[in-house]
Write an enzyme that holds these catalytic residues in place. Structure first.
Site, PDB file in Angstrom:
ATOM      1  N   LYS A 269       2.514  32.057 -26.675  1.00 17.91           N
ATOM      2  CA  LYS A 269       2.361  33.093 -25.634  1.00 17.91           C
ATOM      3  C   LYS A 269       1.362  34.177 -26.049  1.00 17.91           C
ATOM      4  O   LYS A 269       1.427  35.308 -25.577  1.00 17.91           O
ATOM      5  CB  LYS A 269       3.705  33.732 -25.261  1.00 17.91           C
ATOM      6  CG  LYS A 269       4.796  32.761 -24.862  1.00 17.91           C
ATOM      7  CD  LYS A 269       4.354  31.723 -23.857  1.00 17.91           C
ATOM      8  CE  LYS A 269       3.978  32.298 -22.504  1.00 17.91           C
ATOM      9  NZ  LYS A 269       3.498  31.237 -21.564  1.00 17.91           N
ATOM     10  N   GLY A 270       0.422  33.830 -26.912  1.00 18.21           N
ATOM     11  CA  GLY A 270      -0.592  34.798 -27.318  1.00 18.21           C
ATOM     12  C   GLY A 270      -1.905  34.628 -26.570  1.00 18.21           C
ATOM     13  O   GLY A 270      -2.711  35.543 -26.493  1.00 18.21           O
ATOM     14  N   GLY A 271      -2.123  33.406 -26.033  1.00 14.90           N
ATOM     15  CA  GLY A 271      -3.376  33.107 -25.351  1.00 14.90           C
ATOM     16  C   GLY A 271      -4.066  31.892 -25.940  1.00 14.90           C
ATOM     17  O   GLY A 271      -5.270  31.706 -25.779  1.00 14.90           O
TER      18      GLY A 271
ATOM     19  N   SER B  27       7.012  37.772 -22.584  1.00 21.96           N
ATOM     20  CA  SER B  27       6.360  36.600 -22.012  1.00 21.96           C
ATOM     21  C   SER B  27       7.061  35.317 -22.460  1.00 21.96           C
ATOM     22  O   SER B  27       7.250  34.381 -21.671  1.00 21.96           O
ATOM     23  CB  SER B  27       4.884  36.576 -22.441  1.00 21.96           C
ATOM     24  OG  SER B  27       4.227  35.464 -21.906  1.00 21.96           O
TER      25      SER B  27
ATOM     26  N   LYS C 181       0.917  29.891 -16.348  1.00 19.78           N
ATOM     27  CA  LYS C 181       0.297  31.056 -16.982  1.00 19.78           C
ATOM     28  C   LYS C 181       0.224  32.202 -15.982  1.00 19.78           C
ATOM     29  O   LYS C 181      -0.011  31.989 -14.796  1.00 19.78           O
ATOM     30  CB  LYS C 181      -1.110  30.710 -17.485  1.00 19.78           C
ATOM     31  CG  LYS C 181      -1.143  29.477 -18.384  1.00 19.78           C
ATOM     32  CD  LYS C 181      -0.273  29.642 -19.618  1.00 19.78           C
ATOM     33  CE  LYS C 181      -0.258  28.368 -20.443  1.00 19.78           C
ATOM     34  NZ  LYS C 181       0.635  28.490 -21.603  1.00 19.78           N
ATOM     35  N   GLY C 182       0.400  33.416 -16.482  1.00 20.88           N
ATOM     36  CA  GLY C 182       0.315  34.580 -15.610  1.00 20.88           C
ATOM     37  C   GLY C 182       1.572  34.810 -14.792  1.00 20.88           C
ATOM     38  O   GLY C 182       1.527  35.399 -13.717  1.00 20.88           O
ATOM     39  N   ARG C 183       2.721  34.328 -15.299  1.00 21.42           N
ATOM     40  CA  ARG C 183       3.976  34.559 -14.578  1.00 21.42           C
ATOM     41  C   ARG C 183       4.296  36.053 -14.533  1.00 21.42           C
ATOM     42  O   ARG C 183       3.983  36.799 -15.460  1.00 21.42           O
ATOM     43  CB  ARG C 183       5.147  33.863 -15.293  1.00 21.42           C
ATOM     44  CG  ARG C 183       5.124  32.353 -15.275  1.00 21.42           C
ATOM     45  CD  ARG C 183       6.446  31.835 -15.846  1.00 21.42           C
ATOM     46  NE  ARG C 183       6.468  30.391 -15.980  1.00 21.42           N
ATOM     47  CZ  ARG C 183       6.199  29.742 -17.107  1.00 21.42           C
ATOM     48  NH1 ARG C 183       5.879  30.422 -18.191  1.00 21.42           N
ATOM     49  NH2 ARG C 183       6.251  28.435 -17.166  1.00 21.42           N
ATOM     50  N   THR C 184       4.979  36.476 -13.473  1.00 24.52           N
ATOM     51  CA  THR C 184       5.418  37.864 -13.375  1.00 24.52           C
ATOM     52  C   THR C 184       6.601  38.065 -14.321  1.00 24.52           C
ATOM     53  O   THR C 184       7.580  37.318 -14.272  1.00 24.52           O
ATOM     54  CB  THR C 184       5.851  38.192 -11.929  1.00 24.52           C
ATOM     55  OG1 THR C 184       4.746  37.930 -11.068  1.00 24.52           O
ATOM     56  CG2 THR C 184       6.268  39.649 -11.803  1.00 24.52           C
ATOM     57  N   HIS C 185       6.513  39.078 -15.172  1.00 27.33           N
ATOM     58  CA  HIS C 185       7.594  39.346 -16.129  1.00 27.33           C
ATOM     59  C   HIS C 185       8.755  40.059 -15.433  1.00 27.33           C
ATOM     60  O   HIS C 185       8.531  40.863 -14.530  1.00 27.33           O
ATOM     61  CB  HIS C 185       7.086  40.234 -17.269  1.00 27.33           C
ATOM     62  CG  HIS C 185       6.129  39.546 -18.184  1.00 27.33           C
ATOM     63  ND1 HIS C 185       5.521  40.178 -19.246  1.00 27.33           N
ATOM     64  CD2 HIS C 185       5.670  38.263 -18.213  1.00 27.33           C
ATOM     65  CE1 HIS C 185       4.740  39.320 -19.885  1.00 27.33           C
ATOM     66  NE2 HIS C 185       4.814  38.162 -19.275  1.00 27.33           N
TER      67      HIS C 185
END
Length: 332
Positions: A83-85, A172, A289-293
């Site tokens: 979850k770092g990229g 994340s 990717k880019g889920r709403t937290h």
């Protein structure tokens, strides 16, 4: 024995921090946490890997990779963090013509090591002389045996670690698990052994992964800092071309992946690769990717920031880089 170990102990300054008595708001425990073994960013199945390593397979490289050349062990690895990229970095570096990379995560140095180096080599894409073979498995960074195993494969292997504010990374991580297991307890419940006393549960993998200094000490027993590149997950979003310039320099590549390769996707909230010449569609990271937290109690976030701060400072000192996570939080 580790070639660069200064003494018989594998535990250094960061390990000492974990045993030090801290203030009530910063105390951590080492009991086994729930959901310790969360799935990684992508769960690569044995079937996928056997397909990648089968005769005639192109090993997960670019779709236009010609079926010639030879399969080589990787000269560079993206070893973390979850979850770092890491997926964004892998997709960006695969746009470089001198890089061939496995799309799936081989998990060789943590889960499949007993299958041997020939199995691992077979999973790799074919490359020509002068091309770099790469793979990424984010769990390597937190796997105790991984540094020794990678060093025994090739001591000059280049390592890339994508790091991100550990508080954001933990949320994340939790968000990803929640999407697969909606029945799990709340983040606030999992983060503490005893919330009243402020006992943070550092054995929960979502929190432990972010203690970067602790994990880095293990790698420095085997590899010099000059062989490890730390990429900012935050800057990979705000300035992808700038971070990719550092990655290409580190790998000894010509700077081919530049500003013209990226566009900002407003819907997803992060950069995507523009349409490659050999493809019919832009390459943007998937829906995972880019889920709403979920909204987290501000008091819990404050306690986590206090908990991570000494480890962050230690990590900055160890790497010689200030990632400015504390400054970033004070701006909010």
């Amino acid at each position: 024995a580790p070639p660069r170990a200064s003494n018989g102990s594998r535990e250094g300054a960061a390990g000492t921090w974990l045993r030090t008595a801290l203030a009530p708001g910063e105390v951590i425990t080492a009991q086994s946490g729930a959901f310790e073994r969360d799935p990684q960013e992508s769960s690569t199945t044995d079937e996928e890997l056997s397909r990648a390593g089968s005769p005639g397979s192109r090993g997960g490289g670019s779709s236009t990779t010609p079926d010639y050349g030879e399969k080589r062990l990787p000269q560079a690895l993206i070893i973390g963090v979850k979850k770092g990229g890491t997926r964004a970095l892998l997709e960006a570096i695969r746009a470089h013509p001198d890089v061939r990379a496995v799309g799936t995560e081989p998990h060789f140095f943590d889960r499949n090591y007993e299958k041997g180096l020939e199995w691992y080599r077979n999973v790799m894409p074919k490359t020509l002389e002068g091309q770099i073979t790469m793979e990424k498995t984010p769990s390597y960074f937190v796997t105790n045996e991984a540094p020794r195993r990678i060093h025994s494969m090739a001591k000059d292997t280049k390592l890339i670690v994508v790091v991100r504010n550990p508080v954001t990374r933990a949320i994340s991580d939790y968000t990803q698990t929640l999407s697969k297991k909606p029945e799990i307890p709340t983040f606030e419940v999992l983060a503490f052994k005893n919330r009243t006393l402020g006992l943070i549960d550092a054995s929960w993998s979502a929190i432990r992964i972010g203690i970067y200094a602790l994990h880095l000490e293990n790698w420095l027993q085997y590899f010099p800092l000059s062989q490890i590149l730390f990429v900012s997950g935050e800057r990979l979003i705000t300035d992808p071309a700038g971070e990719m310039a550092k990655v290409q320099d580190f790998l000894g590549l010509k700077r081919i992946v530049t500003e013209k390769h990226f566009y900002f996707n407003k819907t997803k909230g992060f950069p995507c690769l523009k349409k490659p010449e050999d493809s019919s569609a832009p390459r943007c990271l998937g829906k995972s990717k880019g889920r709403t937290h979920p909204k987290i109690d501000p008091d819990v976030i404050h306690r986590l920031r206090k908990f991570y701060k000494p480890f962050n400072v230690m990590f900055y000192q160890m790497t010689g880089q200030d990632f400015q996570w504390e400054q970033e939080e004070s701006d909010k």
